[in-house]
Design a protein around this motif. Structure first.
Motif, mmCIF file in Angstrom:
data_model
loop_
_atom_site.group_PDB
_atom_site.id
_atom_site.type_symbol
_atom_site.label_atom_id
_atom_site.label_comp_id
_atom_site.label_asym_id
_atom_site.label_seq_id
_atom_site.Cartn_x
_atom_site.Cartn_y
_atom_site.Cartn_z
ATOM 1 N N LYS A 1 0.802 -1.060 -0.218
ATOM 2 C CA LYS A 1 0.103 -0.127 -0.101
ATOM 3 C C LYS A 1 0.787 1.323 0.141
ATOM 4 O O LYS A 1 1.903 1.118 0.562
ATOM 5 C CB LYS A 1 -0.794 0.189 1.148
ATOM 6 C CG LYS A 1 -2.058 -0.812 1.065
ATOM 7 C CD LYS A 1 -3.049 -0.975 2.399
ATOM 8 C CE LYS A 1 -4.007 -1.863 2.532
ATOM 9 N NZ LYS A 1 -4.818 -1.528 3.623
ATOM 10 N N GLU A 2 0.477 2.434 -0.658
ATOM 11 C CA GLU A 2 0.919 3.436 -0.675
ATOM 12 C C GLU A 2 0.071 4.743 -0.623
ATOM 13 O O GLU A 2 -1.148 4.622 -1.198
ATOM 14 C CB GLU A 2 1.806 3.820 -1.865
ATOM 15 C CG GLU A 2 1.235 3.736 -2.886
ATOM 16 C CD GLU A 2 2.348 3.652 -4.171
ATOM 17 O OE1 GLU A 2 3.715 4.021 -3.982
ATOM 18 O OE2 GLU A 2 1.854 3.816 -5.433
ATOM 19 N N ASP A 3 0.370 5.826 0.226
ATOM 20 C CA ASP A 3 -0.350 6.844 0.194
ATOM 21 C C ASP A 3 -0.088 7.903 -1.037
ATOM 22 O O ASP A 3 1.051 8.137 -1.568
ATOM 23 C CB ASP A 3 -0.107 7.700 1.215
ATOM 24 C CG ASP A 3 -0.592 7.054 2.503
ATOM 25 O OD1 ASP A 3 -1.282 6.352 2.610
ATOM 26 O OD2 ASP A 3 0.192 7.517 3.460
ATOM 27 N N SER B 1 -3.457 0.332 -3.029
ATOM 28 C CA SER B 1 -2.859 -0.939 -3.201
ATOM 29 C C SER B 1 -2.347 -1.006 -4.711
ATOM 30 O O SER B 1 -2.750 -0.829 -5.837
ATOM 31 C CB SER B 1 -3.547 -2.058 -3.035
ATOM 32 O OG SER B 1 -4.043 -2.041 -1.594
ATOM 33 N N THR C 1 -5.302 6.148 0.047
ATOM 34 C CA THR C 1 -4.428 5.042 0.406
ATOM 35 C C THR C 1 -4.690 3.945 -0.943
ATOM 36 O O THR C 1 -5.874 3.614 -1.175
ATOM 37 C CB THR C 1 -4.486 4.282 1.549
ATOM 38 O OG1 THR C 1 -4.246 5.330 2.460
ATOM 39 C CG2 THR C 1 -3.409 3.096 1.303
#
Length: 553
Positions: free
Chosen positions: A506-508, A515, A513
């Motif tokens: 996951k990343e912002d 995936s 957020t």
């Protein structure tokens, strides 16, 4: 095999375009990173139910598309049967879901029903998740494994045809028995009805003729008066039409020598006279025949009353319907009389078809028993290599009454320890033992079925160390045998065995957020496996262990 997976606007995935390779691949990632989301997307391609809630927030549509290489799997017949273009090198399967809840499926850009997508998906990808371990306790799964290894589809089809024929005859016998019993219970009433209708001596068209006669006799005076007036007008002395016409004809003939036209007119009138004279004679005959017989009218009305009474009693409208009912009753009474003989004939047919089905079932059972011994031997060997040296695995096939699937009941019996009696595998095997047993079964099945792609979702639950490494070796063997194997795992021993390694994380992004998924380079693989070994703080020892697992040089 799966070549490429494209996902757009599906739950937490904004856009994912991932290429996959043949052989054995692994997918890793922290819990909650989105691995289940990717499996969910693949599930939609396999025909699972769609829900508009799966669409990423703010999007109006999500798209999931996969490209497959089918060149080694001989699937052309499926595409021909479903009228879909066949491209073995690049088969495109796509699913679209709109925010309104509408779902559409495509195969090679051809719209297809969800049932077709599901049937194709089952032939393209097998996803084995942890909940599928529960299948081990079901009769259907256990027998399916035996039938796959037995390669007995033709025997099953032969048996089912014989079984269906037997079931049909049995149904006919049951219906005949029921009908005979009902008829016997109502025999006296049926006989009474038949006798009443038979005694009426009904004749087709009788009602119409009697009604016409009754109507005519009821208007006797009107008919007599009208015929008398017509007869007098045609044949009355001095003023009858026929006599006057004859006089006119003679007058014209008398002058035809001096006036030829008069002769022509007379000749024309001769034909009219003949017709008119014939009509006059018929009217006179009808007048002579008209007679009123009150007794006959009473008889006719009595007969009609009888017919009307029977029609009302039996809720029918015509004599023809009464006759049909009479004949039906006669046949029912004959069936009661001859029923025992017909019953014996059908009982013989039931016995014959039952024996034929039993013979087919015996042939099928023989093939299943041979397959069971083969499965026992191979699975036991695999489980020994998976750290279960004292394994006992037996497939018990016992005879049952005929069923749609045969005459066999199956039970997988299991014991992992010495001097421990065999018990049903699903009841006594631990989580790790179940994982190893299911992997062994899947490996065996995959060799028989030739599925293009198999995905294992954390099948390694409950195992570690050398056992995990051996499980990875089995998946490698499967991947090297003309199929693609993908394992979603948390174990570094399995992750290190993959020819290709993918990571889900996951990343912002802006204020949300998401995936995503990436293919790891060699250096990234070392760090990923080291992190799996030691946690978030990656030590030098973990790096070295990771390199050792990867046989890093």
């Amino acid at each position: 095999m799966l070549k490429q997976l494209y996902i757009r606007n599906f739950t937490l995935i904004e856009r994912l375009d991932m290429t996959f390779r043949e052989g054995f691949s692994v997918i890793t990632g922290e819990t909650g990173a989105g691995k289940s989301i990717i499996l969910g997307a693949i599930g939609l391609l396999k025909g699972q139910r769609a829900d508009s809630k799966l669409i990423k927030r703010g999007a109006d549509k999500c798209v999931i598309e996969a490209h497959f290489d089918l060149s080694r799997y001989g699937m052309e017949a499926f595409f021909i049967d479903n009228d879909v273009e066949y491209d073995p090198d690049d088969c495109i399967v796509r699913r679209e879901i709109t925010a309104s809840g509408k779902s559409r499926a495509f195969v090679n850009d051809t719209p297809v029903p969800l049932s077709v997508l599901k049937e194709l998906g089952e032939q393209l990808i097998d996803v084995h998740s942890q909940h599928q371990n529960l299948l081990l306790g079901t009769q259907d799964f256990q027998m399916e494994v035996v039938d796959i290894i037995a390669d007995d589809r033709h025997l099953i089809n032969d048996y089912r045809a014989a079984f269906d024929k037997y079931r049909l005859k049995q149904y006919q016998l049951d219906e005949m028995r029921r009908q005979i019993e009902n008829n016997k219970a109502n025999a006296d009433f049926l006989q009474y009805q038949y006798d009443e209708l038979s005694a009426a001596s009904l004749v087709e068209d009788e009602q119409k003729e009697l009604e016409a006669l009754s109507n005519q006799m009821s208007h006797y005076e009107d008919i007599k008066t009208a015929l008398y007036q017509a007869d007098n007008a045609l044949s009355g002395e001095g003023n009858g039409v026929t006599e006057n016409l004859r006089t006119a004809i003679n007058a014209l003939h008398s002058i035809e020598s001096v006036m030829p036209k008069a002769g022509e007119l007379a000749s024309r009138m001769d034909a009219d006279y003949i017709d008119l004279k014939d009509i006059a004679d018929e009217v006179e005959a009808q007048l002579d025949n008209v007679d009123f017989d009150p007794k006959r009218l009473d008889n006719i009305n009595d007969r009609l009353d009888k017919i009307y009474s029977l029609e009302k009693k039996y809720h029918l409208d015509t004599v023809e319907q009464l006759i049909h009912m009479r004949d039906t009753l006669r046949k029912q009474l004959e069936n009661i009389e001859n029923g025992d003989g017909d019953l014996r004939i059908l009982e013989g047919e039931v016995e014959k078809t039952h024996k034929e089905a039993e013979a087919k079932a015996a042939t099928l059972s023989e093939a299943r028993h041979k397959a069971a011994r083969k499965i026992e031997k191979e699975i036991s060997q695999r489980l020994v290599s998976l750290g279960m040296p004292n394994i006992q695995f037996v497939i018990c096939l016992t005879s049952t009454d005929l069923t749609p699937s045969g005459a066999d009941k199956v039970a997988y019996m299991f014991s992992a320890n010495k001097n421990v009696p065999l018990q049903p595998a699903a009841q006594v095997a631990s989580g790790g033992e179940i994982a190893r047993l299911m992997l062994s079964l899947k490996a065996m099945i995959s060799g028989a079925v030739k599925l293009p792609t198999i995905i294992f979702d954390e099948i390694d639950t409950g195992v570690s160390g050398k056992i995990a490494e051996r499980m990875a070796e089995i998946m490698c063997e499967m991947g090297n045998n003309e199929r693609q194997v993908i394992s979603i795992t948390h174990l570094p021993q399995i992750a290190a065995m993959g020819a290709t390694h993918y990571k889900v994380f996951k990343e912002d992004k802006d204020d949300v957020t998401v995936s995503t998924m990436t293919m790891l380079s060699a250096e990234d693989r070392v760090r990923e496996i080291a992190q799996m070994l030691s946690g978030s703080d990656i030590s030098e020892a973990a790096i070295n262990n990771a390199k050792a697992l990867l046989k890093y040089k």
